[in-house]
Design a protein around this motif. Sequence first.
Motif, PDB file in Angstrom:
ATOM      1  N   ASN A 109       0.716  -1.310   0.002  1.00 32.65           N
ATOM      2  CA  ASN A 109       0.029   0.041   0.220  1.00 32.65           C
ATOM      3  C   ASN A 109       0.808   1.249   0.005  1.00 32.65           C
ATOM      4  N   ASP A 113      -0.715   4.551   4.404  1.00 30.16           N
ATOM      5  CA  ASP A 113      -1.390   3.704   5.203  1.00 30.16           C
ATOM      6  C   ASP A 113      -0.348   2.794   5.834  1.00 30.16           C
ATOM      7  N   ASN A 379     -15.089  -6.854 -12.074  1.00 33.23           N
ATOM      8  CA  ASN A 379     -15.822  -6.384 -10.737  1.00 33.23           C
ATOM      9  C   ASN A 379     -16.941  -5.774 -10.847  1.00 33.23           C
ATOM     10  N   ARG A 381     -20.094  -3.988  -9.057  1.00 33.18           N
ATOM     11  CA  ARG A 381     -20.575  -3.380  -7.726  1.00 33.18           C
ATOM     12  C   ARG A 381     -21.885  -4.087  -7.241  1.00 33.18           C
ATOM     13  N   LYS A 383     -24.820  -4.630  -3.724  1.00 37.01           N
ATOM     14  CA  LYS A 383     -25.401  -3.862  -2.324  1.00 37.01           C
ATOM     15  C   LYS A 383     -24.798  -4.997  -1.248  1.00 37.01           C
ATOM     16  N   ASN A 384     -24.233  -4.238  -0.302  1.00 41.04           N
ATOM     17  CA  ASN A 384     -23.894  -5.065   1.123  1.00 41.04           C
ATOM     18  C   ASN A 384     -24.906  -5.894   1.475  1.00 41.04           C
ATOM     19  N   SER A 416     -15.403  -9.282  -2.497  1.00 45.70           N
ATOM     20  CA  SER A 416     -14.320  -8.536  -1.945  1.00 45.70           C
ATOM     21  C   SER A 416     -14.334  -8.359  -0.673  1.00 45.70           C
ATOM     22  N   THR A 418     -13.137  -6.081   1.037  1.00 48.63           N
ATOM     23  CA  THR A 418     -12.791  -4.896   1.612  1.00 48.63           C
ATOM     24  C   THR A 418     -13.560  -3.898   0.788  1.00 48.63           C
ATOM     25  N   GLU A 419     -14.202  -4.314  -0.297  1.00 48.50           N
ATOM     26  CA  GLU A 419     -15.314  -3.235  -0.985  1.00 48.50           C
ATOM     27  C   GLU A 419     -16.541  -3.998  -1.231  1.00 48.50           C
ATOM     28  N   PRO A 420     -17.624  -3.183  -1.715  1.00 49.76           N
ATOM     29  CA  PRO A 420     -18.935  -3.903  -2.076  1.00 49.76           C
ATOM     30  C   PRO A 420     -18.830  -4.447  -3.675  1.00 49.76           C
ATOM     31  N   LEU A 421     -18.171  -5.305  -3.796  1.00 50.58           N
ATOM     32  CA  LEU A 421     -17.787  -6.040  -5.127  1.00 50.58           C
ATOM     33  C   LEU A 421     -18.090  -7.417  -5.219  1.00 50.58           C
ATOM     34  N   ARG A 423     -16.302 -10.316  -7.347  1.00 52.67           N
ATOM     35  CA  ARG A 423     -15.292 -10.499  -8.604  1.00 52.67           C
ATOM     36  C   ARG A 423     -15.818 -11.732  -9.373  1.00 52.67           C
TER      37      ARG A 423
END
Length: 450
Positions: A109, A113, A379, A381, A383-384, A416, A418-421, A423
């Motif tokens: 990173n 970070d 990827n 996107r 919804k959580n 993912s 860490t993200e609302p994705l 893959r």
Amino acid sequence: MARKYFGTDGVRGRVGVAPITPDFVMRLGYAAGKTLVAREKLAAGQHPAVLIGKDTRVSGYMLEAALEAGFAAAGVNVILAGPIPTPAVAYLTRALRLQAGVVLSASHNPYYDNGIKFFSAAGSKLPDAVEEEIEAHLDEPMGCAESSLLGRAKRIDDAAGRYIEFCKSTFPGDLDLRGLKIALDCAHGAAYHIAPKVFHELGAEIVSVGVQPDGMNINDGVGATVPASIREAVLKHGADLGISLDGDGDRLLMCDRAGELYDGDKLLYVIARSLKDEGRLPGVVGTLMSNLGFEHAIKRLGADFVRAKVGDRYVLEQLIEHGYRIGGENSGHIICLDRHTTGDGIVSALQVLASLRLRSETLAQACSDLVFYPQRLINVRMKNGFDWRSDTGISAAIEVAERELGDSGRVLLRASGTEPLLRVLVEGRDAELVEQLGRQIASAVSSAFE
């Protein structure tokens, strides 16, 4: 039990934003210290001891002091190693017979970070149960041991030298690197003062890149996540090959003299062939992201192939469970379990170089029969909390794709961390078909949210 702070590789985030703040890191040190004290049950007057290492980020000074204070308040002695690679902390923790090791690093990173990851006394990542115990203590008020029970701190001056000798010991004693010109990219990271010495002392001529850290240039345009850097260095200096590490030295990318890049799958294959020659290759561990062509190549060597979840801790779990010696990720995290307890970019590079020396081959020759299949990663996107596994439209699209691909391809959907994705990965022999099927599945995923 869901963990609140620990991810697949410790606690990580932007400095100054929770949880990477001085107060939290001090409380984390205290919580980890309490866990150590309770688990070790040492005799009266004895203290558990931990090693703290860090990479070259400017925030390391601040967080190191906070972590040290937390451990000392819990009655734990601290040994400060300064900037050294993550795998060096794992090695020294084990070699010095300490109770734990801690690394301050955010790996590949940017400098703003940082993160904290722990190693056990055995030099491996902490089990989930121990991390959960630390998290439980984090929810309690921070206290302080009475003055007579506080921990002490000291620096170890020869940490880098000890680790350099360890790395060299993993290379065959009857081989050397004389006659090789190596371009070496250290990402302005933790290996900047270590990796050049390892390869030079084994006989190679070294052209160094990314060895002038200033606290804010770690991974900035250099290192294993910026392949163009090592490729440029190899071509500019006419090197025989290039070695590129990430900021904390546990990830590896290599480049041949023509500028061709070699990722973790290819480098694992080179090491696997040598183990096969020695009759020591029962199997190899990859991950869900390992190329199908790599899996088929390992099986052609007569070895088994097991896929772990993404993350080197899960690769290690599968290695131990199956009794295999090597495994890793295509990102370049490679574990040579007969050499080290964790992924190590320098040690892995040495195993690749030993294989090339023993077979009198170049990287291109070593990988000549390794054919990678086309992959398409999309990827999407979402919804959580969306339960994509239960959606009939997505399931139908996956079924169609798997039927089209047969035994010559595969489909992988992975949320993912860490993200609302979501893959979407499709892989097969036919690039056009792979592209088509990937888009069809991604469309089905997108439609599920409309």
